[in-house]
Design a protein around this motif. Structure first.
Motif, PDB file in Angstrom:
ATOM      1  N   ARG A 153      83.259  93.469  -1.574  1.00 21.22           N
ATOM      2  CA  ARG A 153      82.926  94.241  -0.371  1.00 21.22           C
ATOM      3  C   ARG A 153      81.441  94.131  -0.042  1.00 21.22           C
ATOM      4  O   ARG A 153      80.853  95.012   0.570  1.00 21.22           O
ATOM      5  CB  ARG A 153      83.310  95.710  -0.562  1.00 21.22           C
ATOM      6  N   PRO A 195      76.522 102.843   9.621  1.00 24.93           N
ATOM      7  CA  PRO A 195      77.898 102.671  10.073  1.00 24.93           C
ATOM      8  C   PRO A 195      78.298 101.208   9.847  1.00 24.93           C
ATOM      9  O   PRO A 195      77.666 100.298  10.386  1.00 24.93           O
ATOM     10  CB  PRO A 195      77.842 103.012  11.564  1.00 24.93           C
ATOM     11  N   MET A 196      79.280 100.971   8.990  1.00 22.61           N
ATOM     12  CA  MET A 196      79.591  99.608   8.582  1.00 22.61           C
ATOM     13  C   MET A 196      81.063  99.472   8.235  1.00 22.61           C
ATOM     14  O   MET A 196      81.646 100.351   7.605  1.00 22.61           O
ATOM     15  CB  MET A 196      78.729  99.255   7.358  1.00 22.61           C
ATOM     16  N   SER A 197      81.628  98.357   8.647  1.00 21.98           N
ATOM     17  CA  SER A 197      82.999  98.017   8.283  1.00 21.98           C
ATOM     18  C   SER A 197      82.983  96.628   7.668  1.00 21.98           C
ATOM     19  O   SER A 197      82.300  95.735   8.155  1.00 21.98           O
ATOM     20  CB  SER A 197      83.895  98.024   9.525  1.00 21.98           C
ATOM     21  N   PHE A 198      83.705  96.453   6.585  1.00 26.70           N
ATOM     22  CA  PHE A 198      83.836  95.160   5.919  1.00 26.70           C
ATOM     23  C   PHE A 198      85.327  94.890   5.818  1.00 26.70           C
ATOM     24  O   PHE A 198      86.057  95.686   5.242  1.00 26.70           O
ATOM     25  CB  PHE A 198      83.193  95.222   4.534  1.00 26.70           C
ATOM     26  N   GLY A 244      87.507  95.169   8.037  1.00 28.39           N
ATOM     27  CA  GLY A 244      88.285  96.085   8.844  1.00 28.39           C
ATOM     28  C   GLY A 244      88.428  97.492   8.300  1.00 28.39           C
ATOM     29  O   GLY A 244      89.112  98.316   8.891  1.00 28.39           O
ATOM     30  N   THR A 245      87.776  97.787   7.160  1.00 28.56           N
ATOM     31  CA  THR A 245      87.823  99.150   6.626  1.00 28.56           C
ATOM     32  C   THR A 245      86.409  99.667   6.411  1.00 28.56           C
ATOM     33  O   THR A 245      85.455  98.881   6.337  1.00 28.56           O
ATOM     34  CB  THR A 245      88.587  99.240   5.284  1.00 28.56           C
ATOM     35  N   THR A 246      86.294 100.965   6.279  1.00 32.55           N
ATOM     36  CA  THR A 246      84.987 101.574   6.037  1.00 32.55           C
ATOM     37  C   THR A 246      84.841 102.068   4.599  1.00 32.55           C
ATOM     38  O   THR A 246      83.981 102.897   4.315  1.00 32.55           O
ATOM     39  CB  THR A 246      84.742 102.743   7.022  1.00 32.55           C
ATOM     40  N   GLU A 247      85.656 101.521   3.698  1.00 36.48           N
ATOM     41  CA  GLU A 247      85.451 101.795   2.274  1.00 36.48           C
ATOM     42  C   GLU A 247      84.038 101.332   1.919  1.00 36.48           C
ATOM     43  O   GLU A 247      83.454 100.506   2.631  1.00 36.48           O
ATOM     44  CB  GLU A 247      86.485 101.039   1.441  1.00 36.48           C
ATOM     45  N   CYS A 293      80.843  99.509   1.248  1.00 34.62           N
ATOM     46  CA  CYS A 293      80.529  98.093   1.415  1.00 34.62           C
ATOM     47  C   CYS A 293      79.029  97.952   1.624  1.00 34.62           C
ATOM     48  O   CYS A 293      78.323  98.944   1.791  1.00 34.62           O
ATOM     49  CB  CYS A 293      81.312  97.489   2.585  1.00 34.62           C
ATOM     50  N   ASN A 353      77.041 101.443   3.697  1.00 34.61           N
ATOM     51  CA  ASN A 353      77.616 102.648   4.281  1.00 34.61           C
ATOM     52  C   ASN A 353      77.752 103.764   3.252  1.00 34.61           C
ATOM     53  O   ASN A 353      78.204 104.863   3.576  1.00 34.61           O
ATOM     54  CB  ASN A 353      78.969 102.352   4.944  1.00 34.61           C
TER      55      ASN A 353
END
Length: 119
Positions: free
Chosen positions: A94, A47-50, A52-55, A57, A9
């Motif tokens: 992450r 678009p990616m979440s690791f 539960g966050t989009t910091e 990753c 992301n």
């Protein structure tokens, strides 16, 4: 034949322009393979979440013919996680890397497969 593919992301604007050219020798050395066969690709802006966050990753895959295994992958992980953290800013907790050891007959090159090339 080795291919290190990273989906992240991290925006394209934050990927160093020379990242892939800097990463190829690192990959080649880690695997003991000639640089001319190594490929590194980065797919940014996913678009990616690791967790539960989009910091920042990433998810990565390392495909190779041989040079992979339980003990070898520990060493490859160290080198590749360090590289991605330093160059792309993705913390080591992450990202996942999956390792794929393909047989020579499953990798094509120059209109044939490595099975035919290696004999």
């Amino acid at each position: 034949m080795p291919h290190f593919r990273i989906e992240t992301n991290v925006p394209k604007s934050k990927i160093p322009n020379d990242f892939v050219t800097k990463a190829v020798p690192v990959l080649a050395k880690a695997l003991g393979k000639p640089e001319q066969y190594c490929v590194v690709s980065v797919i940014p802006d996913i678009p990616m979440s690791f967790g539960g966050t989009t910091e920042p990753c990433a998810i990565a895959n390392l495909m190779s013919i041989g040079a992979l295994g339980v003990e070898q992958n520990k060493k490859h992980s160290k080198v590749l996680f360090d590289l991605v953290e330093k160059e792309l800013g993705v913390a080591q907790d992450r990202m996942y890397i999956t390792f794929q050891d393909n047989p020579t007959g499953n990798v094509g090159f120059k209109g044939t497969t490595f099975h035919s090339i290696f004999g």
